[in-house]
Design an enzyme around this catalytic site. Structure first.
Site, PDB file in Angstrom:
ATOM      1  N   GLY A 100      -5.560   5.498  -0.225  1.00 11.08           N
ATOM      2  CA  GLY A 100      -6.886   5.721   0.571  1.00 11.08           C
ATOM      3  C   GLY A 100      -7.868   4.784  -0.469  1.00 11.08           C
ATOM      4  CE1 TYR A 151      -3.434   2.809   0.517  1.00  7.05           C
ATOM      5  CE2 TYR A 151      -2.041   3.524   2.543  1.00  7.05           C
ATOM      6  CZ  TYR A 151      -3.017   3.842   1.558  1.00  7.05           C
ATOM      7  OH  TYR A 151      -3.691   4.908   1.713  1.00  7.05           O
TER       8      TYR A 151
END
Length: 520
Positions: free
Chosen positions: A55, A48
């Site tokens: 997000g 990530y």
């Protein structure tokens, strides 16, 4: 070691009275985690914020060769802060707090990033960081992005307290090239609670000092009003064993041992000729601002202690996402950036700080009121009272400060508003809570400064011979910063000078030395 800084040491760094150094072990942890990250990027693992978008856009996969642009764009879109800049000490505190987290070895940042932040602290380079715009949910994304932007040669910085200048210009003056944030540098820099933690760390030590200073003010207040020393007796705390109350009993009892101004502990008896009732005798107990000092300030001390412990835990933690565990060959995605602990602790501390200011204002009100102050002139003006008004205006200012503080008592931690396309569907708002405490503490010290000036004037009127050594020292200390009041004069500068001196840890250290003892 950087990662073992105390709150007091962090404050010294924030005030530019000390700097930080990295140990070999800390450097090794940083290098090991970064090497592990590069291995995983090379194997094209989904990580990530490193090989994905951010997000709700994390469903977008990003090729590793786009790493630097991805990190730069993160900084750009998060640089949306508004409002006045954080103070220099707050900016230095958050930089230190972020370093501590990154040097735990679970973030994967480059050594270059860590060394540059250390160097900035050494050289007095402070980024301009707008104070508003973060919800503290994915950490303090917005303010930390402004730090990242400055490190990259954009935005503005101050060097050694000078005016804001372009970061690019400062880099040129300092003879260094701006950083290129790649791999996980930007997201690791912004994805944590370090703004909240840094400000909260400053709040912690300043609130604890305020309790100690209030203890000295309470003792002088009690002496001027010729109060009963009995209320400070440690036995009272033994049967109600809250640690803070016991600490306050211990401090006040020990500090008042040599006082000749307080009424001594004695066994009183009824008059021998008493047939039924005898009215209008001397009160055997004092007003609560004096009698309940151990209970009132003791409760505040307990809140300060709890808050400090929460901050210490947060500072020693890794607030980041994702987290790297090189020894276990694992990269874990979670929510250590969520600042709920600090939000709750800050709101709790804010209430205690406001109560401390209220307590100080009530002491000011009583000792300036000729109907209740045991014979002192109205508003502590000893000459031509009425022609001169003494501390009348200052007492009104204290009331105004407390009223404003009470209007800011609504907790921030319960104001959650979903954001980020409902990805951040709960937010803790800890940074707002910590900034509010910082403002409350500043105003608390202003109220305490007014009280210190009023009480010092009381010493001039009543004399200091019967006072305890601790309160004689307090009186002398106040007089180093403000002259006694003869006729009326503007007091704004005196109040500010004393407030600033009270907030300075070095200036008040001699005053607080007698209170540094612990419970027996």
């Amino acid at each position: 070691m950087l990662t073992s800084l105390t709150l007091e040491q962090l404050e010294a760094v924030a005030l530019a009275r000390d700097t930080v150094t990295l140990s070999p072990a800390e450097r090794q942890r940083v290098e090991k985690a970064h090497a592990f990250l590069l291995e995983r990027i090379a194997s094209r693992q989904r990580i990530y914020g490193v090989t994905t978008g951010y997000g709700p856009l994390a469903s977008t996969y990003v090729a590793p060769e786009q790493s630097a642009l991805l990190q730069q764009n993160l900084v750009y879109h998060l640089c949306s802060g508004v409002g006045e800049a954080l103070t220099t000490d707050q900016a230095r505190a958050l930089m230190t707090a972020r370093l501590i987290s990154l040097c735990q070895g679970h973030s994967g940042v480059s050594s270059a990033l860590v060394e540059r932040v250390v160097w900035w602290l050494e050289q007095g380079v402070t980024p301009e960081i707008p104070s508003r715009g973060t919800v503290g949910a994915s950490g303090d994304l917005t303010p930390l992005a402004h730090l990242a932007r400055a490190l990259s040669g954009e935005g503005r910085v101050s060097v050694n307290g000078g005016p804001w200048i372009a970061s690019a210009e400062a880099h040129q003056q300092l003879g260094i090239a701006p950083l290129i944030l790649a791999h996980k540098d930007a997201i690791a820099l912004v994805n944590g609670t370090s703004v909240t933690a840094g400000i909260a760390a400053l709040n912690a030590v300043r609130a604890q000092r305020a309790v100690k200073l209030s203890t000295l003010l309470v003792l002088l207040y009690a002496e001027l009003l010729e109060g009963h020393r009995e209320a400070f007796h440690p036995h009272i705390g033994v049967v109600r064993p809250h640690p803070g109350q016991q600490q306050l009993h211990h401090w006040l009892w020990e500090l008042s041992a040599e006082s000749q101004a307080l009424k001594p502990l004695e066994v009183a008896t009824l008059p021998g000729a008493l047939q039924s009732v005898s009215r209008d005798q001397a009160l055997p107990q004092d007003a609560y601002t004096l009698r309940c000092a151990p209970q009132a300030l003791g409760a505040v001390w307990d809140v300060c202690t709890q808050h400090a412990k929460t901050v210490e835990t947060e500072l020693s933690s890794v607030s980041d996402n994702p987290l790297l565990f090189p020894d276990e060959s694992a990269i874990l995605h979670g929510g250590n950036f969520f600042g709920q602990h600090l939000a709750f602790a800050s709101d709790h501390l804010n209430n205690a700080v406001i109560q401390m200011a209220l307590y100080s204002e009530r002491r000011i009100a009583r000792i300036t009121d000729p109907a209740r102050n045991q014979g002192f002139p109205a508003f502590m003006q000893p000459r031509d009272t009425g022609l001169h008004s003494g501390f009348m205006g200052a007492q009104v200012s204290a009331t105004s400060l407390v009223a404003e503080l009470r209007s800011h008592a609504m907790p921030a931690s319960i104001q959650s508003i979903p954001t980020n396309a409902d990805n951040q569907d709960i937010v803790p708002l800890g940074t707002i809570a910590a900034r509010r405490v910082s403002t409350s503490i500043t105003q608390l010290y202003q109220v305490m400064a007014i009280e210190a000036l009023v009480l010092a004037q009381g010493v001039e009127i009543a004399g200091r011979e019967s006072l305890s050594p601790a309160t004689q020292a307090l009186h002398q200390w106040v007089r180093q910063h403000a002259a006694a009041l003869d006729g009326d004069r503007p007091l704004a500068d005196d109040i500010e000078a004393v407030a600033q001196a009270l907030m300075d840890p070095d200036q008040v250290a001699p005053l607080l030395a007698p209170l540094e003892s612990t419970l027996p």
